[in-house]
Scaffold this active site. Structure first.
Site, PDB file in Angstrom:
ATOM      1  N   LYS A  70      27.239  51.729  29.685  1.00 11.13           N
ATOM      2  CA  LYS A  70      28.286  50.703  29.576  1.00 11.13           C
ATOM      3  C   LYS A  70      29.444  51.163  28.690  1.00 11.13           C
ATOM      4  O   LYS A  70      29.769  50.558  27.670  1.00 11.13           O
ATOM      5  CB  LYS A  70      27.692  49.396  29.036  1.00 11.13           C
ATOM      6  CG  LYS A  70      26.590  48.814  29.913  1.00 11.13           C
ATOM      7  CD  LYS A  70      26.034  47.522  29.334  1.00 11.13           C
ATOM      8  CE  LYS A  70      24.955  46.928  30.220  1.00 11.13           C
ATOM      9  NZ  LYS A  70      23.716  47.744  30.247  1.00 11.13           N
ATOM     10  N   ILE A  74      38.417  53.375  23.758  1.00  6.41           N
ATOM     11  CA  ILE A  74      39.786  53.743  24.096  1.00  6.41           C
ATOM     12  C   ILE A  74      39.745  54.710  25.271  1.00  6.41           C
ATOM     13  O   ILE A  74      38.738  55.410  25.474  1.00  6.41           O
ATOM     14  CB  ILE A  74      40.528  54.349  22.892  1.00  6.41           C
ATOM     15  CG1 ILE A  74      39.840  55.636  22.425  1.00  6.41           C
ATOM     16  CG2 ILE A  74      40.613  53.345  21.741  1.00  6.41           C
ATOM     17  CD1 ILE A  74      40.620  56.393  21.370  1.00  6.41           C
ATOM     18  N   THR A 132      23.670  39.814  32.168  1.00 11.49           N
ATOM     19  CA  THR A 132      22.796  38.774  32.715  1.00 11.49           C
ATOM     20  C   THR A 132      21.971  38.075  31.645  1.00 11.49           C
ATOM     21  O   THR A 132      21.275  37.103  31.943  1.00 11.49           O
ATOM     22  CB  THR A 132      21.853  39.360  33.789  1.00 11.49           C
ATOM     23  OG1 THR A 132      21.199  40.519  33.271  1.00 11.49           O
ATOM     24  CG2 THR A 132      22.627  39.734  35.038  1.00 11.49           C
TER      25      THR A 132
END
Length: 243
Positions: A70, A74, A132
């Protein structure tokens, strides 16, 4: 090498979430479940524990890797991380769509450039909408998904509860990766937006990320076979081809 993606004629695939503490445990499940399971998710927990070692091992036995770190930083930092992931030969990787358009577009360009240099297929770049484990408004997921796909991402991560909405509202050919998949009798645990294998496939999910229902089963291989069979049976249904 350009990555052509299409959900047409695609069967939904099971990804095993290797959410374990160390290389030995991960190796055990890979050996036990491959080739019944062909794609293995390496998340931040396992990657910090053993790094590239587990990715190399999965590739060694013939499996594919969904690198779920994930990325959210920057643009320059994200670009460098994505290039490293491409060099590892992973099949898929994740980025947070909230990282903004500049980060996403830069990541996509870097992934394609690195793949071209290496003369390999670039990984699927999948955007994370809302985790989730969180409650979420469907409208928020839709906005984020549209943003990520407009930036050129190959697909998104979302719960099965939003998958059908995205298929209706977004007139593009894209991949949906869905975590939080549980058998009907399973305890939900820390996932709030969950569905069964059959429900997720009917909603339009292409890849189903499953961990505990297999990892905590008494017979890991048998559990994986049952889940795979349920997915294959559902994909044969007439409405599967209508996504």
């Amino acid at each position: 090498m350009k990555r052509k993606q299409s959900i047409k004629n695609r069967t939904s695939k099971i990804i095993l979430a290797l959410d374990v503490d160390n290389f030995d445990k991960a190796k055990y499940f890979v050996n036990k479940l491959y080739p019944e399971i062909k794609i293995f998710k390496v998340g931040i927990h396992l990657f910090i524990s053993c790094g590239v070692k587990i990715i190399k091992y999965i590739h060694k036995i013939g499996g594919e890797v969904f690198l779920d770190l994930k990325f959210f930083d920057i643009p320059n930092t994200t670009v460098n991380a994505v290039r490293q992931a491409v060099r590892m030969g992973v099949e898929m990787l994740t980025l947070h769509i909230l990282g903004d358009a500049e980060m996403l577009k830069s990541a996509l360009e870097a992934a394609q450039d690195e793949a071209d240099k290496l003369k390999i297929k670039r990984p699927l770049l999948i955007g994370v909408t809302v985790l989730t484990s969180k409650d979420a408004a469907s409208s928020d997921v839709l906005i984020l998904a549209k943003m990520g796909l407009d930036c050129g991402l190959d697909g998104v991560v979302c719960s099965a509860q939003e998958a059908a909405l995205l298929r209706r509202k977004i007139k593009k050919d894209f991949v949906i990766v869905t975590p939080g998949i549980r058998p009907k009798t399973a305890v939900v645990g820390d996932q709030k937006r969950v569905m069964t294998v059959e429900e997720a496939i009917k909603a339009g999910s292409n890849f189903l990320v499953i961990g505990r229902p297999i990892l905590e089963a008494q017979n890991h291989l048998e559990a994986a076979k049952k889940i795979n069979l349920a997915a294959k049976d559902c994909c044969k249904m007439p409405n599967f081809a209508s996504f």
